[in-house]
Design a protein around this motif. Structure first.
Motif, short mmCIF file in Angstrom:
data_model
loop_
_atom_site.label_atom_id
_atom_site.label_comp_id
_atom_site.label_asym_id
_atom_site.label_seq_id
_atom_site.Cartn_x
_atom_site.Cartn_y
_atom_site.Cartn_z
N LEU A 56 4.30 5.81 -5.30
CA LEU A 56 4.47 5.94 -6.75
C LEU A 56 3.39 6.84 -7.35
O LEU A 56 3.69 7.69 -8.20
CB LEU A 56 4.46 4.57 -7.42
CG LEU A 56 5.71 3.71 -7.18
CD1 LEU A 56 5.51 2.31 -7.73
CD2 LEU A 56 6.95 4.36 -7.77
N GLU A 57 2.16 6.67 -6.93
CA GLU A 57 1.07 7.49 -7.46
C GLU A 57 1.28 8.97 -7.16
O GLU A 57 1.00 9.82 -8.00
CB GLU A 57 -0.27 7.04 -6.88
CG GLU A 57 -0.76 5.74 -7.45
CD GLU A 57 -1.99 5.18 -6.75
OE1 GLU A 57 -2.46 5.77 -5.75
OE2 GLU A 57 -2.48 4.13 -7.20
N ASN A 58 1.80 9.29 -5.99
CA ASN A 58 1.94 10.68 -5.57
C ASN A 58 3.27 11.32 -5.94
O ASN A 58 3.37 12.55 -5.95
CB ASN A 58 1.73 10.80 -4.06
CG ASN A 58 0.31 10.47 -3.67
OD1 ASN A 58 -0.64 10.91 -4.31
ND2 ASN A 58 0.15 9.69 -2.62
N ARG A 69 2.95 0.29 -14.69
CA ARG A 69 2.03 1.43 -14.77
C ARG A 69 2.70 2.74 -14.38
O ARG A 69 2.29 3.80 -14.85
CB ARG A 69 0.80 1.21 -13.87
CG ARG A 69 -0.24 0.31 -14.50
CD ARG A 69 -1.52 0.26 -13.69
NE ARG A 69 -1.33 -0.51 -12.47
CZ ARG A 69 -1.52 -0.03 -11.24
NH1 ARG A 69 -1.93 1.20 -11.05
NH2 ARG A 69 -1.31 -0.79 -10.18
N HIS A 70 3.72 2.67 -13.53
CA HIS A 70 4.38 3.88 -13.06
C HIS A 70 5.73 4.10 -13.73
O HIS A 70 6.57 4.83 -13.21
CB HIS A 70 4.50 3.87 -11.53
CG HIS A 70 3.16 4.02 -10.88
ND1 HIS A 70 2.51 5.23 -10.81
CD2 HIS A 70 2.33 3.11 -10.33
CE1 HIS A 70 1.34 5.07 -10.22
NE2 HIS A 70 1.22 3.79 -9.92
N GLN A 112 0.83 -1.21 0.00
CA GLN A 112 0.00 0.00 0.00
C GLN A 112 0.87 1.26 0.00
O GLN A 112 0.58 2.23 -0.70
CB GLN A 112 -0.95 -0.01 1.20
CG GLN A 112 -2.04 -1.04 1.08
CD GLN A 112 -2.86 -1.18 2.35
OE1 GLN A 112 -2.44 -0.81 3.45
NE2 GLN A 112 -4.05 -1.75 2.20
N LEU A 129 2.13 -2.86 -11.14
CA LEU A 129 2.31 -1.56 -10.50
C LEU A 129 3.55 -0.86 -11.05
O LEU A 129 3.52 0.33 -11.39
CB LEU A 129 2.42 -1.73 -8.98
CG LEU A 129 2.66 -0.47 -8.17
CD1 LEU A 129 1.45 0.44 -8.23
CD2 LEU A 129 2.99 -0.85 -6.73
N ARG A 134 6.01 9.69 -8.34
CA ARG A 134 6.81 9.21 -9.48
C ARG A 134 6.99 10.26 -10.57
O ARG A 134 8.06 10.39 -11.16
CB ARG A 134 6.17 7.93 -10.06
CG ARG A 134 6.79 7.44 -11.35
CD ARG A 134 8.25 7.07 -11.18
NE ARG A 134 8.87 6.65 -12.40
CZ ARG A 134 9.68 7.42 -13.13
NH1 ARG A 134 9.96 8.65 -12.77
NH2 ARG A 134 10.22 6.95 -14.24
N ARG A 135 5.98 11.06 -10.84
CA ARG A 135 6.04 12.04 -11.93
C ARG A 135 7.12 13.11 -11.73
O ARG A 135 7.50 13.79 -12.68
CB ARG A 135 4.68 12.70 -12.12
CG ARG A 135 3.63 11.77 -12.71
CD ARG A 135 2.28 12.43 -12.84
NE ARG A 135 1.66 12.79 -11.56
CZ ARG A 135 1.00 11.94 -10.77
NH1 ARG A 135 0.87 10.68 -11.13
NH2 ARG A 135 0.47 12.34 -9.64
N LYS A 173 2.44 1.67 -3.55
CA LYS A 173 1.42 2.12 -4.50
C LYS A 173 1.14 3.61 -4.31
O LYS A 173 1.16 4.38 -5.27
CB LYS A 173 0.14 1.31 -4.33
CG LYS A 173 -0.94 1.69 -5.29
CD LYS A 173 -2.17 0.83 -5.10
CE LYS A 173 -3.25 1.28 -6.08
NZ LYS A 173 -4.49 0.55 -5.89
N SER A 174 0.91 4.04 -3.09
CA SER A 174 0.63 5.44 -2.78
C SER A 174 1.83 6.33 -3.13
O SER A 174 1.68 7.40 -3.71
CB SER A 174 0.27 5.59 -1.31
OG SER A 174 0.12 6.93 -0.97
#
Length: 178
Positions: free
Chosen positions: A75-77, A120-121, A69, A117, A79-80, A72-73
């Motif tokens: 990378l989502e918040n 996707r990132h 978890q 995961l 990685r960019r 995932k959080s």
């Protein structure tokens, strides 16, 4: 970690990755005391941008729910913000032999979820160990590398030099003469 463009050198620190021998051969207490956390991230900053490195704890053959978890959080918040992302993990995502109960490789469902995961990132590179043989796999533009043994006992000890530049991540295998 910072890069000095004038000297063309990094202020280098050593980062460690927890392995099954650290956990199962009375090394966990020493690891925590000497090294610190088994899950962490750091960035390397360049004049052109910055790269992300994430060290995961898979020494027991699983990421577990909390770490999954968090990853995932994270990378989502985050990685960019980075040009390249490298994941460091002891356990091989593609080798599903769990004959070493408690320290084998990830359960197949967890492997599929983790691989998805990372793809996707847009993770650039996944460095893995545990199995003591070299393997290079590219899956959906993500390089998955299992590092070979660097031990004197190995017939062909080697290490991997990773070169990161704005466009790509290059790999350079170095054989150690016995």
């Amino acid at each position: 970690l910072t890069f000095d463009p004038i000297r063309h050198k990094c202020d280098l620190q050593i980062f460690h990755l927890l392995g099954n021998h650290d956990v199962y051969f009375n090394g966990w207490d020493n690891f925590k005391e000497l090294i610190g956390p088994s899950v962490y991230w750091f960035e390397v900053v360049f004049s052109e941008g910055k790269d992300l490195y994430i060290s995961l704890d898979t020494a027991t053959g699983t990421l577990g729910i909390k770490q999954t978890q968090w990853l995932k959080s994270f990378l989502e918040n985050n990685r960019r913000q980075y040009r390249h992302c490298t994941i460091l993990t002891h356990t091989n995502c593609f080798y599903t032999d769990n004959s070493q109960t408690g320290s084998g490789n990830l359960p197949i469902e967890e492997s599929f979820s983790l691989i998805d995961l990372l793809c996707r990132h847009n993770v650039s590179l996944v460095l893995q160990g545990h199995d003591h043989y070299r393997e290079e796999l590219i899956y959906k533009d993500v390089h998955f590398i299992v590092l070979g043994a660097i031990s004197d006992k190995s017939k062909n000890p080697e290490y991997l030099r990773v070169v990161v530049n704005p466009e790509k991540v290059s790999l350079d295998w170095q054989i150690i003469d016995n």
